[in-house]
Design a protein around this motif. Structure first.
Motif, PDB file in Angstrom:
ATOM      1  N   LYS A  42       0.828  -1.204   0.000  1.00 18.52           N
ATOM      2  CA  LYS A  42       0.000   0.000   0.000  1.00 18.52           C
ATOM      3  C   LYS A  42       0.866   1.259   0.000  1.00 18.52           C
ATOM      4  CE  LYS A  42      -3.544   2.371   2.759  1.00 18.52           C
ATOM      5  NZ  LYS A  42      -4.352   2.315   4.000  1.00 18.52           N
ATOM      6  N   GLU A  43       1.893   1.287   0.852  1.00 18.80           N
ATOM      7  CA  GLU A  43       2.763   2.454   0.961  1.00 18.80           C
ATOM      8  C   GLU A  43       3.595   2.642  -0.310  1.00 18.80           C
ATOM      9  OE1 GLU A  43       2.807   4.740   3.271  1.00 18.80           O
ATOM     10  OE2 GLU A  43       1.295   3.743   4.492  1.00 18.80           O
ATOM     11  N   TRP A  44       4.137   1.537  -0.824  1.00 18.64           N
ATOM     12  CA  TRP A  44       4.969   1.628  -2.022  1.00 18.64           C
ATOM     13  C   TRP A  44       4.153   2.025  -3.241  1.00 18.64           C
ATOM     14  CZ3 TRP A  44       8.046  -3.421  -0.733  1.00 18.64           C
ATOM     15  CH2 TRP A  44       9.121  -3.093   0.123  1.00 18.64           C
ATOM     16  N   GLU A  45       2.912   1.542  -3.297  1.00 20.64           N
ATOM     17  CA  GLU A  45       2.067   1.896  -4.434  1.00 20.64           C
ATOM     18  C   GLU A  45       1.794   3.396  -4.444  1.00 20.64           C
ATOM     19  OE1 GLU A  45      -1.758   0.071  -6.825  1.00 20.64           O
ATOM     20  OE2 GLU A  45      -1.226  -0.706  -4.850  1.00 20.64           O
ATOM     21  N   ALA A  46       1.552   3.958  -3.261  1.00 16.43           N
ATOM     22  CA  ALA A  46       1.322   5.408  -3.164  1.00 16.43           C
ATOM     23  C   ALA A  46       2.557   6.187  -3.606  1.00 16.43           C
ATOM     24  CB  ALA A  46       0.945   5.773  -1.731  1.00 16.43           C
ATOM     25  N   ALA A  47       3.729   5.734  -3.150  1.00 13.87           N
ATOM     26  CA  ALA A  47       4.982   6.412  -3.514  1.00 13.87           C
ATOM     27  C   ALA A  47       5.323   6.187  -4.976  1.00 13.87           C
ATOM     28  CB  ALA A  47       6.112   5.917  -2.618  1.00 13.87           C
ATOM     29  N   ALA A  48       5.042   4.994  -5.488  1.00 14.15           N
ATOM     30  CA  ALA A  48       5.348   4.669  -6.881  1.00 14.15           C
ATOM     31  C   ALA A  48       4.559   5.548  -7.835  1.00 14.15           C
ATOM     32  CB  ALA A  48       5.050   3.194  -7.151  1.00 14.15           C
ATOM     33  N   LYS A  49       3.291   5.796  -7.507  1.00  7.87           N
ATOM     34  CA  LYS A  49       2.444   6.633  -8.356  1.00  7.87           C
ATOM     35  C   LYS A  49       2.929   8.073  -8.373  1.00  7.87           C
ATOM     36  CE  LYS A  49      -1.753   3.841  -7.955  1.00  7.87           C
ATOM     37  NZ  LYS A  49      -3.134   3.744  -7.376  1.00  7.87           N
ATOM     38  N   LYS A  50       3.684   8.482  -7.340  1.00 10.78           N
ATOM     39  CA  LYS A  50       4.261   9.830  -7.290  1.00 10.78           C
ATOM     40  C   LYS A  50       5.632   9.888  -7.962  1.00 10.78           C
ATOM     41  CE  LYS A  50       1.851  10.732  -2.935  1.00 10.78           C
ATOM     42  NZ  LYS A  50       2.012  10.832  -1.466  1.00 10.78           N
ATOM     43  N   GLY A  51       6.104   8.717  -8.455  1.00  8.02           N
ATOM     44  CA  GLY A  51       7.350   8.706  -9.220  1.00  8.02           C
ATOM     45  C   GLY A  51       8.579   8.231  -8.475  1.00  8.02           C
ATOM     46  N   ASP A  52       8.427   7.699  -7.254  1.00  7.62           N
ATOM     47  CA  ASP A  52       9.582   7.204  -6.490  1.00  7.62           C
ATOM     48  C   ASP A  52      10.078   5.905  -7.126  1.00  7.62           C
ATOM     49  OD1 ASP A  52      11.200   5.829  -4.586  1.00  7.62           O
ATOM     50  OD2 ASP A  52      10.348   7.059  -2.989  1.00  7.62           O
ATOM     51  N   MET A  53      11.282   5.941  -7.711  1.00  7.76           N
ATOM     52  CA  MET A  53      11.772   4.776  -8.444  1.00  7.76           C
ATOM     53  C   MET A  53      12.113   3.608  -7.511  1.00  7.76           C
ATOM     54  SD  MET A  53      15.555   5.899  -9.761  1.00  7.76           S
ATOM     55  CE  MET A  53      16.892   6.348  -8.647  1.00  7.76           C
ATOM     56  N   ASN A  54      12.525   3.899  -6.279  1.00  6.71           N
ATOM     57  CA  ASN A  54      12.789   2.812  -5.329  1.00  6.71           C
ATOM     58  C   ASN A  54      11.494   2.100  -4.963  1.00  6.71           C
ATOM     59  OD1 ASN A  54      15.674   2.809  -4.705  1.00  6.71           O
ATOM     60  ND2 ASN A  54      15.319   4.887  -3.987  1.00  6.71           N
ATOM     61  N   ALA A  55      10.436   2.875  -4.773  1.00  2.00           N
ATOM     62  CA  ALA A  55       9.134   2.286  -4.470  1.00  2.00           C
ATOM     63  C   ALA A  55       8.625   1.481  -5.664  1.00  2.00           C
ATOM     64  CB  ALA A  55       8.132   3.385  -4.108  1.00  2.00           C
ATOM     65  N   GLN A  56       8.841   2.001  -6.866  1.00  2.00           N
ATOM     66  CA  GLN A  56       8.415   1.291  -8.078  1.00  2.00           C
ATOM     67  C   GLN A  56       9.112  -0.061  -8.181  1.00  2.00           C
ATOM     68  OE1 GLN A  56       9.474   4.311 -10.903  1.00  2.00           O
ATOM     69  NE2 GLN A  56       7.445   5.288 -10.861  1.00  2.00           N
ATOM     70  N   TYR A  57      10.416  -0.061  -7.946  1.00  2.00           N
ATOM     71  CA  TYR A  57      11.171  -1.315  -8.041  1.00  2.00           C
ATOM     72  C   TYR A  57      10.747  -2.308  -6.965  1.00  2.00           C
ATOM     73  CZ  TYR A  57      15.016  -4.618  -7.620  1.00  2.00           C
ATOM     74  OH  TYR A  57      15.756  -5.771  -7.514  1.00  2.00           O
ATOM     75  N   ASN A  58      10.668  -1.833  -5.726  1.00  2.00           N
ATOM     76  CA  ASN A  58      10.286  -2.720  -4.627  1.00  2.00           C
ATOM     77  C   ASN A  58       8.860  -3.227  -4.763  1.00  2.00           C
ATOM     78  OD1 ASN A  58      12.359  -2.946  -2.195  1.00  2.00           O
ATOM     79  ND2 ASN A  58      12.649  -0.978  -3.210  1.00  2.00           N
ATOM     80  N   LEU A  59       7.969  -2.372  -5.257  1.00  6.85           N
ATOM     81  CA  LEU A  59       6.587  -2.769  -5.478  1.00  6.85           C
ATOM     82  C   LEU A  59       6.529  -3.888  -6.518  1.00  6.85           C
ATOM     83  CD1 LEU A  59       3.545  -2.378  -5.043  1.00  6.85           C
ATOM     84  CD2 LEU A  59       3.622  -0.561  -6.793  1.00  6.85           C
ATOM     85  N   GLY A  60       7.283  -3.716  -7.594  1.00  2.00           N
ATOM     86  CA  GLY A  60       7.325  -4.755  -8.619  1.00  2.00           C
ATOM     87  C   GLY A  60       7.878  -6.062  -8.090  1.00  2.00           C
ATOM     88  N   ALA A  61       8.959  -5.979  -7.339  1.00  2.00           N
ATOM     89  CA  ALA A  61       9.559  -7.190  -6.770  1.00  2.00           C
ATOM     90  C   ALA A  61       8.603  -7.873  -5.801  1.00  2.00           C
ATOM     91  CB  ALA A  61      10.866  -6.841  -6.071  1.00  2.00           C
ATOM     92  N   LEU A  62       7.885  -7.072  -5.011  1.00  2.00           N
ATOM     93  CA  LEU A  62       6.925  -7.615  -4.053  1.00  2.00           C
ATOM     94  C   LEU A  62       5.776  -8.319  -4.785  1.00  2.00           C
ATOM     95  CD1 LEU A  62       6.131  -7.918  -1.081  1.00  2.00           C
ATOM     96  CD2 LEU A  62       4.959  -5.706  -1.253  1.00  2.00           C
ATOM     97  N   MET A  63       5.309  -7.720  -5.872  1.00  2.00           N
ATOM     98  CA  MET A  63       4.233  -8.323  -6.654  1.00  2.00           C
ATOM     99  C   MET A  63       4.678  -9.642  -7.301  1.00  2.00           C
ATOM    100  SD  MET A  63       2.410  -5.086  -8.543  1.00  2.00           S
ATOM    101  CE  MET A  63       1.188  -4.094  -7.681  1.00  2.00           C
TER     102      MET A  63
END
Length: 354
Positions: A42-63
């Motif tokens: 939930k937290e990474w998805e919120a940050a990923a949508k704002k453009g945080d590349m670390n959140a995007q990567y971790n969100l993808g790995a988590l998925m």
């Protein structure tokens, strides 16, 4: 040469990102470290949508991991790709691995894999450099270029990648690097072996045993075989058994030889099976046991060991037919009980014991 596939969650912080994005990423990281993966997502998805590349990567790995209850490769790769496009090195490397292997959800694509590896390799990612080198040598995703591939392997090897160092050793040992150069091969094998790579430790042992690229030294060879054997390297276990059996660099020790051969046969080493058969035939295990000898020779013969066929016939000539049938049944029982273990198929087609 093959690539080792590994996708890990990134723990680095994007210090240039806005404070609100950073906080969301950090909160997700803390949640993931506590094992609260749903909250992390939930937290990474919120940050990923704002453009945080670390959140995007971790969100993808988590998925991809399925730790939130269900894996979603299609969405995962989109997030990882977004992070890679922003210059996230681990994301670029991971994207390369994903396209290199492919899955049910997305097709294998060597061209995309190569381009992703190239992004990471240019930023000094040694595993990406190794992957690029392998793909260049094999002509995967681009025109085959062994020379450029070897240069990439050298970059990776110089950076300390033990698998790249091992493959460089193989290239110089085989002549793939232009000409056979045992001394150069030994140099790269030794660097990889010092890094703990079992196949390189085995090759260093062989070169000390043969005196190729270095001085002949059976005792040092044995020390390298021992390091690899302790990591489960089958060929090294067989080599140690053979050294003990023949007295190469040490006194003949049948008990030690049997112990190493017994470890090697668990990995389906047909040479170890053959020597166990010989040892039982000759009484070198303590006393002769022709039924046990036939069992191991039968297994070695079924894997294509040529000498095992001859010895098996000799042993069969010394046994009543009922004992031959018993020994063959014992071999079949061993085969069935151990066939699920990882092992080498020597034949081109899946085999059945016969």
């Amino acid at each position: 040469m093959k690539l080792i596939i590994q996708l890990m969650l990134c723990a680095g912080l994007a210090l240039t990102m806005p404070i609100h994005a950073l906080a969301s990423y950090e909160t997700g990281l803390e949640a993931a470290n506590r094992g609260e993966f749903a909250l992390a997502q939930k937290e990474w998805e919120a940050a990923a949508k704002k453009g945080d590349m670390n959140a995007q990567y971790n969100l993808g790995a988590l998925m991809l991991s399925g730790k939130t209850g269900q894996s979603d490769p299609k969405k995962a790769i989109k997030w990882i790709e977004q992070a890679a496009n922003k210059g996230h090195v681990d994301a670029a490397y991971s994207l390369g691995l994903l396209y290199y292997t492919g899955s049910k959800e997305f097709k294998q694509d060597f061209s995309k894999a190569y381009k992703a590896f190239e992004v990471a390799a240019k930023k000094g990612h040694s595993a990406a450099q190794f992957s690029m080198g392998v793909m260049l040598i094999n002509g995967q995703g681009m025109k085959k270029d062994a020379s450029a591939g070897l240069e990439m392997l050298k970059k990776s090897g110089e950076a300390g990648n033990p698998e790249a160092q091992f493959n460089l050793g193989m290239a110089f040992a085989s002549g793939q690097a232009g000409k056979k150069d045992p001394a150069e091969a030994f140099k790269w094998f030794l660097r990889s072996a010092d890094g703990g790579y079992p196949m390189a430790q085995y090759q260093v042992g062989r070169m000390y045993l043969d005196g190729q690229g270095t001085d002949l030294n059976p005792a040092t060879a044995k020390s390298w075989f021992l390091r690899a054997a302790d990591k489960g390297h089958i060929e090294s276990q067989y080599a140690l058994g053979l050294m003990a059996y023949t007295g190469l660099g040490q006194a003949v020790n049948f008990e030690e030889a049997q112990q190493w051969f017994m470890r090697a046969v668990k990995g389906w080493d047909r040479n170890a099976q053959f020597y166990l058969g010989k040892m039982y035939m000759n009484g070198e295990t303590g006393k002769a046991d022709m039924v046990e000898a036939y069992k191991w020779l039968d297994l070695a013969a079924s894997s294509g060991h040529e000498d095992a066929h001859f010895y098996r016939s000799f042993v069969a000539s010394k046994l009543p037919k009922v004992d031959v049938q018993k020994a063959h049944a014992m071999a079949q029982q061993w085969f069935d009980a151990n066939h699920s273990q990882p092992h080498k198929h020597y034949d081109l087609k899946p085999h059945a014991h016969h």
